[in-house]
Motif scaffolding. Structure first.
Motif, PDB file in Angstrom:
ATOM      1  N   SER A  53      -5.013  -4.580  -5.823  1.00 61.79           N
ATOM      2  CA  SER A  53      -5.122  -6.022  -5.580  1.00 61.79           C
ATOM      3  C   SER A  53      -6.438  -6.329  -4.862  1.00 61.79           C
ATOM      4  O   SER A  53      -7.053  -5.453  -4.238  1.00 61.79           O
ATOM      5  CB  SER A  53      -3.940  -6.527  -4.749  1.00 61.79           C
ATOM      6  OG  SER A  53      -3.937  -5.909  -3.476  1.00 61.79           O
ATOM      7  N   ILE A  58      -2.052  -3.728  -2.413  1.00 62.85           N
ATOM      8  CA  ILE A  58      -1.036  -3.405  -3.416  1.00 62.85           C
ATOM      9  C   ILE A  58      -1.682  -2.638  -4.569  1.00 62.85           C
ATOM     10  O   ILE A  58      -2.696  -3.058  -5.113  1.00 62.85           O
ATOM     11  CB  ILE A  58      -0.353  -4.679  -3.960  1.00 62.85           C
ATOM     12  CG1 ILE A  58       0.376  -5.395  -2.824  1.00 62.85           C
ATOM     13  CG2 ILE A  58       0.610  -4.343  -5.096  1.00 62.85           C
ATOM     14  CD1 ILE A  58       0.967  -6.731  -3.206  1.00 62.85           C
ATOM     15  N   THR A  60      -0.843  -1.302  -8.352  1.00 64.22           N
ATOM     16  CA  THR A  60       0.059  -1.481  -9.481  1.00 64.22           C
ATOM     17  C   THR A  60      -0.328  -0.490 -10.576  1.00 64.22           C
ATOM     18  O   THR A  60      -1.503  -0.371 -10.916  1.00 64.22           O
ATOM     19  CB  THR A  60      -0.027  -2.913 -10.043  1.00 64.22           C
ATOM     20  OG1 THR A  60       0.269  -3.841  -8.987  1.00 64.22           O
ATOM     21  CG2 THR A  60       0.956  -3.121 -11.184  1.00 64.22           C
ATOM     22  N   GLU A  62       0.747   0.354 -14.466  1.00 66.13           N
ATOM     23  CA  GLU A  62       1.494  -0.025 -15.667  1.00 66.13           C
ATOM     24  C   GLU A  62       1.417   1.148 -16.629  1.00 66.13           C
ATOM     25  O   GLU A  62       0.325   1.559 -17.022  1.00 66.13           O
ATOM     26  CB  GLU A  62       0.882  -1.270 -16.300  1.00 66.13           C
ATOM     27  CG  GLU A  62       0.916  -2.481 -15.397  1.00 66.13           C
ATOM     28  CD  GLU A  62       0.111  -3.653 -15.952  1.00 66.13           C
ATOM     29  OE1 GLU A  62      -0.505  -3.518 -17.027  1.00 66.13           O
ATOM     30  OE2 GLU A  62       0.103  -4.693 -15.287  1.00 66.13           O
ATOM     31  N   THR A  75       6.480  -0.473 -14.845  1.00 64.05           N
ATOM     32  CA  THR A  75       5.488  -0.985 -13.906  1.00 64.05           C
ATOM     33  C   THR A  75       5.908  -0.530 -12.511  1.00 64.05           C
ATOM     34  O   THR A  75       7.025  -0.790 -12.077  1.00 64.05           O
ATOM     35  CB  THR A  75       5.404  -2.523 -13.950  1.00 64.05           C
ATOM     36  OG1 THR A  75       5.036  -2.922 -15.272  1.00 64.05           O
ATOM     37  CG2 THR A  75       4.373  -3.045 -12.960  1.00 64.05           C
ATOM     38  N   VAL A  77       4.905  -0.605  -8.434  1.00 61.58           N
ATOM     39  CA  VAL A  77       4.161  -1.400  -7.477  1.00 61.58           C
ATOM     40  C   VAL A  77       4.312  -0.763  -6.105  1.00 61.58           C
ATOM     41  O   VAL A  77       5.433  -0.517  -5.654  1.00 61.58           O
ATOM     42  CB  VAL A  77       4.660  -2.867  -7.442  1.00 61.58           C
ATOM     43  CG1 VAL A  77       3.860  -3.679  -6.424  1.00 61.58           C
ATOM     44  CG2 VAL A  77       4.562  -3.503  -8.825  1.00 61.58           C
ATOM     45  N   ASP A  79       3.123  -0.871  -1.967  1.00 55.09           N
ATOM     46  CA  ASP A  79       2.498  -1.511  -0.814  1.00 55.09           C
ATOM     47  C   ASP A  79       1.695  -0.438  -0.097  1.00 55.09           C
ATOM     48  O   ASP A  79       2.234   0.637   0.211  1.00 55.09           O
ATOM     49  CB  ASP A  79       3.532  -2.092   0.143  1.00 55.09           C
ATOM     50  CG  ASP A  79       4.199  -3.328  -0.414  1.00 55.09           C
ATOM     51  OD1 ASP A  79       3.524  -4.106  -1.109  1.00 55.09           O
ATOM     52  OD2 ASP A  79       5.403  -3.505  -0.171  1.00 55.09           O
TER      53      ASP A  79
END
Length: 82
Positions: A53, A58, A60, A62, A75, A77, A79
């Motif tokens: 991000s 974050i 991610t 995919e 997906t 995700v 933190d």
């Protein structure tokens, strides 16, 4: 951009190529795992796109891969704890 070979499960070799997106914000890893099963050569292809991000809090991932009954998508995700 170069092919990387890594040992996956049961000494099978997975070949992967990682490339950055045009904007440099995502890393795509395309992989192929070839193995023998029941006397037949089989191939599993997969793709992962890793994105961080803008605030770098974050991650991610995919992923898409071949499955016995069709395409499998996930997906993940995360933190990022600082």
């Amino acid at each position: 951009g170069k092919v990387s070979e890594n040992v996956a499960f049961q000494d099978r070799v997975r070949k992967s190529v990682a490339t950055w997106s045009a904007d440099g914000k995502a890393l795509e890893i395309k992989s192929t795992l070839t193995f023998d099963m029941g006397g037949e050569s089989r191939e599993i292809k997969s793709s992962e796109i890793w994105k961080l991000s803008d605030d770098k809090n974050i991650l991610t991932i995919e992923s898409t891969s071949d499955g016995r009954d069709g395409e499998i998508k996930a997906t993940l995700v995360y933190d990022i704890v600082k």
